[in-house]
Design an enzyme around this catalytic site. Structure first.
Site, PDB file in Angstrom:
ATOM      1  N   ALA A 161      -2.607  -1.314  -3.268  1.00 30.27           N
ATOM      2  CA  ALA A 161      -3.647  -0.336  -2.948  1.00 30.27           C
ATOM      3  C   ALA A 161      -3.056   1.056  -2.831  1.00 30.27           C
ATOM      4  O   ALA A 161      -1.886   1.227  -2.490  1.00 30.27           O
ATOM      5  CB  ALA A 161      -4.340  -0.703  -1.634  1.00 30.27           C
TER       6      ALA A 161
ATOM      7  N   THR B 105       4.023   0.377  -2.796  1.00 26.61           N
ATOM      8  CA  THR B 105       3.783   0.093  -4.215  1.00 26.61           C
ATOM      9  C   THR B 105       4.853   0.754  -5.072  1.00 26.61           C
ATOM     10  O   THR B 105       5.267   0.210  -6.091  1.00 26.61           O
ATOM     11  CB  THR B 105       2.387   0.555  -4.671  1.00 26.61           C
ATOM     12  OG1 THR B 105       2.275   1.978  -4.526  1.00 26.61           O
ATOM     13  CG2 THR B 105       1.282  -0.123  -3.889  1.00 26.61           C
TER      14      THR B 105
ATOM     15  N   ILE C 278       0.841  -1.190   0.000  1.00 29.66           N
ATOM     16  CA  ILE C 278       0.000   0.000   0.000  1.00 29.66           C
ATOM     17  C   ILE C 278       0.882   1.247   0.000  1.00 29.66           C
ATOM     18  O   ILE C 278       1.997   1.229   0.530  1.00 29.66           O
ATOM     19  CB  ILE C 278      -0.953  -0.009   1.229  1.00 29.66           C
ATOM     20  CG1 ILE C 278      -1.998   1.108   1.138  1.00 29.66           C
ATOM     21  CG2 ILE C 278      -0.176   0.022   2.525  1.00 29.66           C
ATOM     22  CD1 ILE C 278      -3.111   1.012   2.181  1.00 29.66           C
ATOM     23  N   CYS C 279       0.397   2.290  -0.641  1.00 31.77           N
ATOM     24  CA  CYS C 279       1.037   3.602  -0.619  1.00 31.77           C
ATOM     25  C   CYS C 279       2.475   3.532  -1.129  1.00 31.77           C
ATOM     26  O   CYS C 279       2.724   3.064  -2.229  1.00 31.77           O
ATOM     27  CB  CYS C 279       0.935   4.195   0.779  1.00 31.77           C
ATOM     28  SG  CYS C 279       1.207   5.978   0.843  1.00 31.77           S
ATOM     29  N   GLY C 280       3.431   3.972  -0.348  1.00 31.91           N
ATOM     30  CA  GLY C 280       4.822   4.008  -0.763  1.00 31.91           C
ATOM     31  C   GLY C 280       5.403   2.644  -1.062  1.00 31.91           C
ATOM     32  O   GLY C 280       6.350   2.529  -1.850  1.00 31.91           O
TER      33      GLY C 280
END
Length: 125
Positions: free
Chosen positions: A78, A29, A25-27
């Site tokens: 995500a 990815t 998720i977030c960073g």
């Protein structure tokens, strides 16, 4: 890339190669994108243009999905604004709950309507 990140990203790639689910998720990815891991999976992240700008080694444009969370096989990604959707996808991939229970869990956490708490408890038997 820091050596600790290289170790973690190598472990993520090994897990995917062995059929073990990986969620980001977030960073996280962006780290997967920088390592080339997202290039062959349908995926999402925080923002497509930012991902392209900040991750020059990323070549998975054709697999980017403009959705809050995406599952492709054993990879779950995500946006940073979608922790509930990420958890939903993880629970679904791991087959933790029945479809009814998972739906009640999601509705309870997404819209915070207490009716879904009772439905969730009932679905658990």
């Amino acid at each position: 890339m820091d050596s600790c990140h290289a170790l973690i990203l190598g472990k993520a790639k090994d897990c995917l190669d062995k059929g073990i689910p990986v969620a980001a998720i977030c960073g996280a990815t962006m780290a997967l994108a920088s390592a080339g891991i997202l290039d062959t999976y349908r995926h999402t992240s925080n923002d497509f243009a930012y991902l392209k700008k900040e991750c020059p080694n990323y070549h998975g444009e054709e697999n980017f999905q403009f959705q809050s969370a995406v599952t492709d096989g054993d990879l779950i990604t995500a946006s940073g604004t979608a922790p509930i959707e990420l958890a939903y996808q993880v629970f679904k991939r791991l087959d933790v709950f029945s479809d009814e229970t998972l739906d009640c869990w999601y509705q309870l956490h997404k819209i915070q309507d207490t009716q879904y708490f009772y439905k969730l408890m009932q679905s658990l038997g």
